[in-house]
Design a protein around this motif. Structure first.
Motif, PDB file in Angstrom:
ATOM      1  N   ASP A 195       0.803  -1.197   0.046  1.00 28.36           N
ATOM      2  CA  ASP A 195      -0.091   0.095  -0.141  1.00 28.36           C
ATOM      3  C   ASP A 195       0.993   1.259   0.078  1.00 28.36           C
ATOM      4  N   PRO A 196       1.152   1.724  -1.223  1.00 25.21           N
ATOM      5  CA  PRO A 196       2.096   3.196  -1.183  1.00 25.21           C
ATOM      6  C   PRO A 196       1.425   4.245  -0.401  1.00 25.21           C
ATOM      7  N   SER A 197       2.470   5.038  -0.211  1.00 29.16           N
ATOM      8  CA  SER A 197       1.943   6.393   0.498  1.00 29.16           C
ATOM      9  C   SER A 197       1.252   7.300  -0.562  1.00 29.16           C
ATOM     10  N   PRO A 198       0.159   7.587  -0.102  1.00 30.27           N
ATOM     11  CA  PRO A 198      -0.625   8.785  -1.005  1.00 30.27           C
ATOM     12  C   PRO A 198      -0.073   9.844  -1.849  1.00 30.27           C
ATOM     13  N   ALA A 199       1.220  10.366  -1.007  1.00 25.55           N
ATOM     14  CA  ALA A 199       1.804  11.446  -1.721  1.00 25.55           C
ATOM     15  C   ALA A 199       3.452  11.306  -1.034  1.00 25.55           C
ATOM     16  N   LEU A 200       3.964  12.069  -1.623  1.00 28.77           N
ATOM     17  CA  LEU A 200       5.578  12.221  -1.374  1.00 28.77           C
ATOM     18  C   LEU A 200       5.740  13.839  -0.984  1.00 28.77           C
ATOM     19  N   TRP A 235      -8.113  14.419 -10.695  1.00 31.03           N
ATOM     20  CA  TRP A 235      -7.522  13.392  -9.542  1.00 31.03           C
ATOM     21  C   TRP A 235      -8.562  13.678  -8.463  1.00 31.03           C
ATOM     22  N   GLY A 236      -9.273  14.615  -8.358  1.00 31.44           N
ATOM     23  CA  GLY A 236     -10.046  14.799  -7.304  1.00 31.44           C
ATOM     24  C   GLY A 236      -9.035  15.429  -6.097  1.00 31.44           C
ATOM     25  N   ILE A 237      -8.028  15.780  -6.418  1.00 26.46           N
ATOM     26  CA  ILE A 237      -6.958  16.235  -5.201  1.00 26.46           C
ATOM     27  C   ILE A 237      -7.298  17.497  -4.743  1.00 26.46           C
ATOM     28  N   THR A 238      -7.601  17.744  -3.711  1.00 25.18           N
ATOM     29  CA  THR A 238      -8.008  19.051  -2.873  1.00 25.18           C
ATOM     30  C   THR A 238      -7.071  19.458  -1.587  1.00 25.18           C
ATOM     31  N   THR A 239      -6.936  20.589  -1.304  1.00 22.71           N
ATOM     32  CA  THR A 239      -6.456  21.077   0.048  1.00 22.71           C
ATOM     33  C   THR A 239      -6.819  20.102   1.101  1.00 22.71           C
ATOM     34  N   GLU A 240      -8.316  19.864   1.205  1.00 25.38           N
ATOM     35  CA  GLU A 240      -8.629  19.071   2.270  1.00 25.38           C
ATOM     36  C   GLU A 240      -8.478  17.553   2.120  1.00 25.38           C
ATOM     37  N   LYS A 241      -8.305  17.047   1.026  1.00 24.34           N
ATOM     38  CA  LYS A 241      -8.064  15.623   0.937  1.00 24.34           C
ATOM     39  C   LYS A 241      -6.433  15.272   1.315  1.00 24.34           C
ATOM     40  N   VAL A 242      -5.586  16.281   0.822  1.00 24.21           N
ATOM     41  CA  VAL A 242      -4.158  16.246   1.210  1.00 24.21           C
ATOM     42  C   VAL A 242      -4.230  16.261   2.692  1.00 24.21           C
ATOM     43  N   GLU A 243      -4.886  17.071   3.459  1.00 24.57           N
ATOM     44  CA  GLU A 243      -4.993  17.376   4.798  1.00 24.57           C
ATOM     45  C   GLU A 243      -5.554  15.888   5.643  1.00 24.57           C
ATOM     46  N   ASN A 244      -6.472  15.507   5.047  1.00 22.19           N
ATOM     47  CA  ASN A 244      -6.836  13.950   5.368  1.00 22.19           C
ATOM     48  C   ASN A 244      -5.797  13.136   5.255  1.00 22.19           C
ATOM     49  N   TRP A 245      -5.266  12.971   4.342  1.00 20.82           N
ATOM     50  CA  TRP A 245      -4.109  11.992   4.110  1.00 20.82           C
ATOM     51  C   TRP A 245      -3.083  12.255   5.157  1.00 20.82           C
ATOM     52  N   LEU A 246      -2.423  13.193   5.421  1.00 22.98           N
ATOM     53  CA  LEU A 246      -1.655  13.534   6.534  1.00 22.98           C
ATOM     54  C   LEU A 246      -1.990  13.006   7.694  1.00 22.98           C
ATOM     55  N   ASN A 247      -3.386  13.207   8.154  1.00 20.65           N
ATOM     56  CA  ASN A 247      -3.992  12.871   9.148  1.00 20.65           C
ATOM     57  C   ASN A 247      -4.142  11.359   9.662  1.00 20.65           C
ATOM     58  N   ILE A 248      -4.613  10.683   8.621  1.00 13.92           N
ATOM     59  CA  ILE A 248      -4.900   9.294   8.729  1.00 13.92           C
ATOM     60  C   ILE A 248      -3.694   8.447   8.385  1.00 13.92           C
ATOM     61  N   GLU A 249      -2.786   9.001   7.693  1.00 19.63           N
ATOM     62  CA  GLU A 249      -1.410   8.076   7.362  1.00 19.63           C
ATOM     63  C   GLU A 249      -1.789   6.850   6.811  1.00 19.63           C
ATOM     64  N   SER A 250      -2.756   6.699   5.777  1.00 19.72           N
ATOM     65  CA  SER A 250      -3.267   5.604   5.214  1.00 19.72           C
ATOM     66  C   SER A 250      -4.032   4.474   6.161  1.00 19.72           C
ATOM     67  N   GLU A 251      -4.250   4.970   7.459  1.00 19.81           N
ATOM     68  CA  GLU A 251      -4.783   4.373   8.327  1.00 19.81           C
ATOM     69  C   GLU A 251      -6.472   4.689   8.685  1.00 19.81           C
ATOM     70  N   PRO A 252      -7.250   3.800   8.873  1.00 19.66           N
ATOM     71  CA  PRO A 252      -8.623   4.074   8.933  1.00 19.66           C
ATOM     72  C   PRO A 252      -8.926   4.965  10.337  1.00 19.66           C
ATOM     73  N   THR A 253      -9.706   6.211  10.132  1.00 22.61           N
ATOM     74  CA  THR A 253     -10.347   6.708  11.496  1.00 22.61           C
ATOM     75  C   THR A 253     -11.492   6.106  11.892  1.00 22.61           C
ATOM     76  N   ASP A 254     -12.068   6.827  12.908  1.00 25.29           N
ATOM     77  CA  ASP A 254     -13.339   6.389  13.405  1.00 25.29           C
ATOM     78  C   ASP A 254     -14.520   7.201  13.081  1.00 25.29           C
ATOM     79  N   THR A 255     -14.404   8.011  12.139  1.00 30.03           N
ATOM     80  CA  THR A 255     -15.202   9.087  11.640  1.00 30.03           C
ATOM     81  C   THR A 255     -16.425   8.209  10.944  1.00 30.03           C
ATOM     82  N   ASP A 256     -17.498   8.807  10.987  1.00 35.06           N
ATOM     83  CA  ASP A 256     -18.651   8.111  10.043  1.00 35.06           C
ATOM     84  C   ASP A 256     -19.105   9.019   8.914  1.00 35.06           C
ATOM     85  N   THR A 257     -18.195   9.998   8.864  1.00 32.50           N
ATOM     86  CA  THR A 257     -18.614  10.953   7.587  1.00 32.50           C
ATOM     87  C   THR A 257     -17.444  11.376   6.880  1.00 32.50           C
ATOM     88  N   LEU A 258     -17.765  11.242   5.530  1.00 32.48           N
ATOM     89  CA  LEU A 258     -16.780  11.390   4.459  1.00 32.48           C
ATOM     90  C   LEU A 258     -17.237  12.663   3.754  1.00 32.48           C
TER      91      LEU A 258
END
Length: 619
Positions: free
Chosen positions: A466-471, A487-510
């Motif tokens: 599972d590669p890193s979503p970004a470098l 590609w659907g890449i937004t500032t918010e998505k990049v921040e989410n990538w940084l937060n979850i580090e490819s691991e699921p979170t416990d949020t129920d809203t996307l």
């Protein structure tokens, strides 16, 4: 929250991936020199999950990175001189592609490029029909037909035909034919990709211009409303599904044993055999055979991976779709898109917005809209003609070279030819010809077979990684509209990538792009790859990393769609608007948070997905 993503050299790859670098061209690898490393670490790179959800085979890099980089970059930098976008640079890690956009910031250069872009793009917009139908499509077909006609012997002959002597050719032509035709294949594949990008960015830029014009005139307009105004496009990418609809309707009209044979659990070969032995079945197969070329030249994936195969080579998918469509017709359901209704809805939305404009504003709106509607079909058409039709032909011809190498005992399996770069395959073929030239009993090296075995293991390990979503360090704000749209890449998505580090979170809203309006609630069906798409059942909400044209026939089963990646012009967004299904694209990690059976609520207007109830609650 992390401040940045890892650099390429900081990634910890599994031991099973050791040696992956030998499989891919050096030019596409990170951190080769100190100077190059400084350049790469100063940029933000994102994993192109739109096209490399799975790793690329080494030979597939020919069309998925080598041809792509040249064609894509020069189209923006040297041909149309798109003012702010110089090009896209590509790197590869264990077969996964990473992109970075190179933008123009120098004001003088921007002005210089703007003047050239306006002149050249205006010509294309004004002459699109003549250029597309008169030049582009005939040339793409010519390329595919020429590749198809290239001669590849299954094996080299025991002795060269006597014509070589009688006709004064002096030498065997067999080895020259093999080497010449392989070189021609790669040359034509590169040429096809030159055509791939010819209109592509112009189509997206026309959409962007219409979007910007609409937002200037209507500050509160939604992405979905804009999308509806460019829906109901008669694109060739929908034709395979439309042809299947027509075949299903014809099967019921013919009656007799035809519908029952098509609905049976027999494999495609047995169904074809039974149909050809039946009077009405022969009529059906006559229509079926007419449709196959070109409309069954649909790959089972995104078109970039040779191992995914194509409908024309494996008829399982079209026959499965036919069975489903016949059953739906028998239940009184309609098939496909009600195109006239979609057009009426589109025109109603356009007319509603136009009535609020002054004469001057209306002219501005109409000009942008007309340009967009003229060229936007290309955004979908190129997917069929290049990524599906042409790639099917390219991969099929490569398998012929693979069979030759297998029969000449340099490879164990014809499919192993894709484990080598296009330059290595040229070397392989030259060695096969040289060994043949030495005469019967000449020594055949086993090193290519050993390399293929080693590379097959590395490649299978890469598919599990599972590669890193970004470098690198992300920009403070993602402003590139093409990155957002494609590609659907937004500032918010990049921040989410940084937060979850490819691991699921416990949020129920996307949150993602509201790509097709409407609200729906129902059970989720998570589909990670094309082979699992037939598991989608009536009334379920499709959740996938991405979708591709081969999935179109199953969309009528879905109540809505949610994707990890892709923007408002992604395949899922366009198809869902065509079928009137709510869709949220570019959520970032829906497939990590949602499980099959979860009850989810999709708001295609707001771009929000809620997990209402988990299928299995954690203890």
């Amino acid at each position: 929250m992390r401040e940045r993503f890892p650099f390429a050299g900081e990634l910890e790859l599994p031991d099973e991936l050791q040696g992956w670098e030998e499989m891919y061209p050096e030019y596409f690898q990170f951190e080769l020199t100190e100077e190059r490393t400084e350049y790469e670490r100063g940029r933000f790179w994102f994993w192109d999950k739109k096209d490399t959800t799975e790793p690329l085979m080494p030979w597939d890099m020919t069309i998925s990175a080598q041809a792509w980089q040249i064609a894509m970059a020069q189209n923006t930098s040297r041909v149309f001189a798109i003012p702010p976008s110089m090009s896209v640079d590509i790197r590869v890690i264990a077969g996964y592609a990473y992109f970075t956009g190179i933008n123009v910031e120098d004001e003088d250069l921007l002005n210089e490029r703007a003047e050239l872009f306006t002149e050249r793009s205006d010509y294309y917009y004004e002459n699109y029909d003549a250029l597309y139908n008169g030049t582009w499509l005939p040339e793409v077909k010519r390329i595919g037909e020429e590749i198809d006609d290239l001669e590849v012997p299954p094996e080299l002959p025991e002795y060269t035909p006597e014509e070589a002597v009688i006709e004064g050719k002096g030498q065997s032509q067999d080895t020259l034919t093999v080497l010449r035709n392989y070189n021609r294949l790669t040359e034509l594949a590169l040429e096809g990709w030159q055509r791939h990008f010819e209109f592509l960015y112009l189509a997206y830029l026309a959409y962007m211009q219409f979007t910007e014009t609409s937002r200037e005139l209507f500050p509160d307009i939604s992405d979905d409303a804009i999308g509806k105004m460019v829906s109901a496009v008669e694109a060739d990418v929908f034709r395979p599904d439309q042809e299947l609809n027509a075949l299903a309707e014809e099967a019921l009209e013919l009656g007799g044993s035809v519908p029952e044979i098509l609905k049976s659990d027999r494999d495609p070969d047995e169904k074809i055999k039974q149909l050809r032995a039946d009077g009405k079945g022969q009529e059906f197969m006559s229509l079926f055979d007419e449709v196959k070329d070109p409309w069954f030249y649909m790959t089972y994936g995104d078109g970039f991976h040779s191992y995914e195969g194509s409908w024309i080579e494996d008829l399982e998918a079209p026959f499965d779709h036919l069975r489903s469509k016949i059953e739906r017709l028998e239940d009184g359901e309609s098939l496909g898109r009600d195109f006239e209704e979609l057009q009426s809805e589109r025109e109603a939305v356009v007319d509603e917005y136009r009535q609020y404009l002054s004469a001057e504003e209306r002219q501005l709106f109409d000009d942008a809209y007309e340009t967009c509607m003229t060229v936007y079909e290309y955004a979908e058409n190129h997917q069929f003609w290049i990524e599906n039709w042409l790639h099917t032909i390219v991969f099929r011809k490569m398998r012929e070279f693979g069979r030759l190498l297998e029969n000449e005992e340099l490879l164990d399996d014809a499919e192993d030819v894709f484990l080598f770069t296009r330059f290595e395959v040229a070397e392989l073929l030259e060695e096969a010809c040289s060994t043949w030239a030495l005469g019967k009993g000449a020594f055949v090296s086993g090193r290519w077979k050993d390399r293929a075995t080693k590379r097959r293991g590395i490649f299978e390990a890469a598919k599990q990684w599972d590669p890193s979503p970004a470098l690198g360090e992300p920009p403070e704000e993602v402003t590139d509209p093409l990155m957002q749209m494609l590609w659907g890449i937004t500032t918010e998505k990049v921040e989410n990538w940084l937060n979850i580090e490819s691991e699921p979170t416990d949020t129920d809203t996307l949150e993602g792009f509201g790509s097709s309006s409407g609200r729906v609630e129902g059970p989720a069906r998570v589909v990670d790859n094309t082979t699992a798409i037939d598991e989608l059942e009536e009334g379920e909400i499709l959740v996938a990393p991405l979708t591709n044209p081969a999935w179109a026939p199953v969309f009528p089963r879905a109540e809505g769609a949610v994707t990890d990646d892709g923007g408002i012009t992604s395949h899922a967004a366009i198809v869902c608007r065509e079928y009137g299904l709510p869709a949220v694209t570019g959520t970032g990690h829906a497939t990590k948070l949602i499980e099959t059976g979860d009850r989810v609520r999709v708001d295609g207007q707001a771009g929000v997905v809620e997990i209402v109830e988990k299928a299995s609650k954690p203890e």
